[in-house]
Design an enzyme around this catalytic site. Sequence first.
Site, PDB file in Angstrom:
ATOM      1  N   GLU A  42      -0.387  13.879  -1.057  1.00 46.31           N
ATOM      2  CA  GLU A  42      -0.603  13.152   0.075  1.00 46.31           C
ATOM      3  C   GLU A  42      -1.315  13.388   1.233  1.00 46.31           C
ATOM      4  OE1 GLU A  42       2.118   9.098  -1.664  1.00 46.31           O
ATOM      5  OE2 GLU A  42       2.664  10.349  -0.218  1.00 46.31           O
ATOM      6  N   ASP A  59       8.853  -1.500  -9.383  1.00 45.76           N
ATOM      7  CA  ASP A  59       8.137  -1.141  -8.049  1.00 45.76           C
ATOM      8  C   ASP A  59       6.578  -1.363  -8.070  1.00 45.76           C
ATOM      9  OD1 ASP A  59       7.647   1.318  -9.367  1.00 45.76           O
ATOM     10  OD2 ASP A  59       8.262   2.334  -8.105  1.00 45.76           O
ATOM     11  N   THR A  64       9.121   1.770  -3.899  1.00 44.98           N
ATOM     12  CA  THR A  64      10.267   2.184  -4.771  1.00 44.98           C
ATOM     13  C   THR A  64      11.651   2.247  -4.118  1.00 44.98           C
ATOM     14  OG1 THR A  64       8.475   3.698  -5.798  1.00 44.98           O
ATOM     15  CG2 THR A  64      10.976   4.127  -6.025  1.00 44.98           C
ATOM     16  N   PRO A  79       0.704  -1.175   0.086  1.00 39.57           N
ATOM     17  CA  PRO A  79       0.027   0.000   0.040  1.00 39.57           C
ATOM     18  C   PRO A  79       0.868   1.380   0.001  1.00 39.57           C
ATOM     19  CG  PRO A  79       0.170  -1.122   2.138  1.00 39.57           C
ATOM     20  CD  PRO A  79       0.614  -1.952   1.313  1.00 39.57           C
ATOM     21  N   ILE A  80       0.308   2.629  -0.207  1.00 42.65           N
ATOM     22  CA  ILE A  80       0.925   3.697  -0.194  1.00 42.65           C
ATOM     23  C   ILE A  80       1.686   3.967   0.966  1.00 42.65           C
ATOM     24  CG2 ILE A  80       0.608   6.111  -0.234  1.00 42.65           C
ATOM     25  CD1 ILE A  80      -2.370   5.510  -1.317  1.00 42.65           C
ATOM     26  N   GLY A  81       3.021   4.132   0.823  1.00 42.59           N
ATOM     27  CA  GLY A  81       4.111   4.404   1.995  1.00 42.59           C
ATOM     28  C   GLY A  81       4.652   2.998   2.484  1.00 42.59           C
ATOM     29  N   ALA A  82       4.443   2.009   1.739  1.00 43.58           N
ATOM     30  CA  ALA A  82       5.152   0.940   2.197  1.00 43.58           C
ATOM     31  C   ALA A  82       6.684   0.835   2.074  1.00 43.58           C
ATOM     32  CB  ALA A  82       4.478  -0.230   1.726  1.00 43.58           C
TER      33      ALA A  82
END
Length: 208
Positions: free
Chosen positions: A147, A86, A18, A12-15
């Site tokens: 975000e 990614d 990248t 999820p977002i922020g994991a």
Amino acid sequence: MNHAPYIAVEGPIGAGKTTLASMLADELQLPLVKEIVEENPFLDKFYQDMDDWSFQLEMFFLCNRYKQLEDAVIPKLTQGQSIISDYHIYKNLIFSERTLKGIKRDKYRHIYHVLTDDLPKPNLILYIRADLEVLLERIAKRGRSFEEDISADYLQQLIQDYDAAMTSLAEREPSTTIITINGNEVDFVANPEHFGQIVHRVKECLSQ
């Protein structure tokens, strides 16, 4: 696993997708494909009003990821060259199933399958799973302006959606190996030993 592995890092977002994909690409000397995020012109609008802007947002992501796979991934795999990304394009369904409704969701599903059903799928996925507090902390630390409007409820639901999606992928694509990384406890950036353990697991999979 075949001689030209296709590795995807997901979560999820922020994991930290990248970051980990970049570190692994350097360590394993593999070409890296990074998803286009900040270039999406609908992101700011989406986080302010998801209902109005979700279809435009999801279509932009889908078309750009499809183009990336067509231009950067397929030629390398065809030539027998391994690659790391990614993201897995399946993430488009993870997000769209949550953000789209009714006819728009049906249209999107149809377009998604037309574009992606015959594309190569990763045979190794590194799934970074982390709790809400960890994701919120990492999102705040990287300081992306678009975000700032992400709600905790949306992010919590996304965590659950990702868990369900990985279970579904394991059933739909039995030839794909999924390595789950506990993002609450594993700090692959600050702890070289943690990163080394991930590299070891990846190399084990690649050697099979």
